[in-house]
Design a protein around this motif. Structure first.
Motif, short mmCIF file in Angstrom:
data_model
loop_
_atom_site.label_atom_id
_atom_site.label_comp_id
_atom_site.label_asym_id
_atom_site.label_seq_id
_atom_site.Cartn_x
_atom_site.Cartn_y
_atom_site.Cartn_z
N ALA A 36 35.44 50.91 36.05
CA ALA A 36 35.33 52.02 37.00
C ALA A 36 34.48 53.16 36.44
CB ALA A 36 36.71 52.53 37.39
N LEU A 37 34.57 53.38 35.13
CA LEU A 37 33.78 54.44 34.51
C LEU A 37 32.31 54.05 34.39
CD1 LEU A 37 36.13 55.63 31.63
CD2 LEU A 37 35.74 56.73 33.85
N ALA A 38 32.04 52.76 34.29
CA ALA A 38 30.69 52.29 34.02
C ALA A 38 29.87 51.96 35.27
CB ALA A 38 30.74 51.06 33.12
N GLN A 39 30.53 51.63 36.39
CA GLN A 39 29.80 51.17 37.56
C GLN A 39 30.26 51.89 38.81
OE1 GLN A 39 30.11 46.94 37.79
NE2 GLN A 39 28.95 46.61 35.93
N PRO A 40 29.31 52.15 39.73
CA PRO A 40 29.68 52.86 40.96
C PRO A 40 30.58 52.04 41.89
CG PRO A 40 27.37 52.22 40.99
CD PRO A 40 27.89 51.87 39.64
N GLU A 41 30.44 50.73 41.89
CA GLU A 41 31.30 49.87 42.70
C GLU A 41 31.98 48.85 41.81
OE1 GLU A 41 30.09 48.25 46.44
OE2 GLU A 41 28.56 49.79 46.68
N PRO A 42 33.00 49.29 41.07
CA PRO A 42 33.65 48.38 40.13
C PRO A 42 34.55 47.38 40.84
CG PRO A 42 34.78 50.46 40.16
CD PRO A 42 33.58 50.61 41.06
N ALA A 43 34.41 46.14 40.52
CA ALA A 43 35.27 45.11 41.08
C ALA A 43 35.31 43.95 40.11
CB ALA A 43 34.76 44.65 42.45
N LEU A 44 36.48 43.34 39.98
CA LEU A 44 36.66 42.21 39.08
C LEU A 44 37.42 41.10 39.77
CD1 LEU A 44 37.80 44.24 35.94
CD2 LEU A 44 35.67 42.93 36.13
N SER A 45 37.07 39.87 39.45
CA SER A 45 37.80 38.71 39.96
C SER A 45 38.79 38.24 38.89
CB SER A 45 36.82 37.58 40.28
OG SER A 45 36.26 37.06 39.07
N VAL A 46 39.68 37.35 39.27
CA VAL A 46 40.64 36.77 38.33
C VAL A 46 39.89 36.10 37.17
CG1 VAL A 46 42.40 34.98 38.05
CG2 VAL A 46 42.48 36.50 40.03
N ASP A 47 38.85 35.34 37.48
CA ASP A 47 38.08 34.66 36.43
C ASP A 47 37.43 35.65 35.47
OD1 ASP A 47 38.76 32.17 37.41
OD2 ASP A 47 36.87 31.89 38.50
N GLN A 48 36.87 36.74 35.99
CA GLN A 48 36.24 37.74 35.14
C GLN A 48 37.27 38.41 34.23
OE1 GLN A 48 34.46 39.98 38.35
NE2 GLN A 48 32.40 39.34 37.73
N ILE A 49 38.43 38.72 34.78
CA ILE A 49 39.49 39.35 33.99
C ILE A 49 39.96 38.40 32.90
CG2 ILE A 49 41.86 40.25 34.05
CD1 ILE A 49 41.22 41.07 37.01
N GLY A 50 40.21 37.15 33.27
CA GLY A 50 40.66 36.16 32.29
C GLY A 50 39.64 35.97 31.18
N SER A 51 38.37 35.90 31.54
CA SER A 51 37.31 35.72 30.56
C SER A 51 37.22 36.92 29.61
CB SER A 51 35.98 35.53 31.28
OG SER A 51 34.93 35.43 30.37
N ALA A 52 37.33 38.11 30.14
CA ALA A 52 37.20 39.32 29.32
C ALA A 52 38.42 39.56 28.43
CB ALA A 52 36.97 40.54 30.22
N CYS A 53 39.61 39.23 28.94
CA CYS A 53 40.84 39.52 28.21
C CYS A 53 41.40 38.31 27.44
CB CYS A 53 41.93 40.01 29.17
SG CYS A 53 41.58 41.59 29.92
N GLY A 54 40.96 37.11 27.82
CA GLY A 54 41.47 35.91 27.15
C GLY A 54 42.78 35.39 27.70
N TYR A 55 43.18 35.85 28.89
CA TYR A 55 44.42 35.38 29.51
C TYR A 55 44.12 34.29 30.53
CZ TYR A 55 46.25 39.64 27.44
OH TYR A 55 46.59 40.63 26.55
#
Length: 108
Positions: A36-55
């Motif tokens: 949210a701090l880095a992009q004007p339209e922040p949005a994440l999918s389940v796959d993106q979250i899992g990939s970034a966090c390792g869950y």
């Protein structure tokens, strides 16, 4: 003692925004906050979250369900079968409460 006070303050913030203290939820919300701090339209999918966090996907979905119920995140758009989520204003305020408490922390 100051560190214990900080932990109690963070738990109070959790209770105020309706999310139980969870390291996984904290990791996911921190990812949303950074986005949210880095992009004007922040949005994440389940796959993106899992990939970034390792869950795993099921773990991310469970945490998202809790964050949705607490109104910390909300669905913002869909691309094919992929749902994207973003932090709500209440979610931003709640996480900023964490940051404020941490920055205000002063060890004796």
């Amino acid at each position: 003692m100051a560190a214990l006070r900080l932990l109690r303050d963070l738990r109070a913030i959790d209770a105020q925004v309706g999310v139980h203290n969870s390291r996984i939820a904290f990791d996911v919300v921190m990812l949303f906050y950074e986005k949210a701090l880095a992009q004007p339209e922040p949005a994440l999918s389940v796959d993106q979250i899992g990939s970034a966090c390792g869950y795993s996907g099921p773990t991310v979905r469970l945490v998202l369900k809790r964050l949705l119920a607490a109104a910390m995140v909300a669905p913002v758009r869909r691309l094919g079968k992929t749902q994207f989520y973003a932090m709500t204003p209440a979610g931003m305020a709640g996480f900023e409460g964490y940051i404020t408490a941490i920055l205000a922390f002063r060890a004796p």
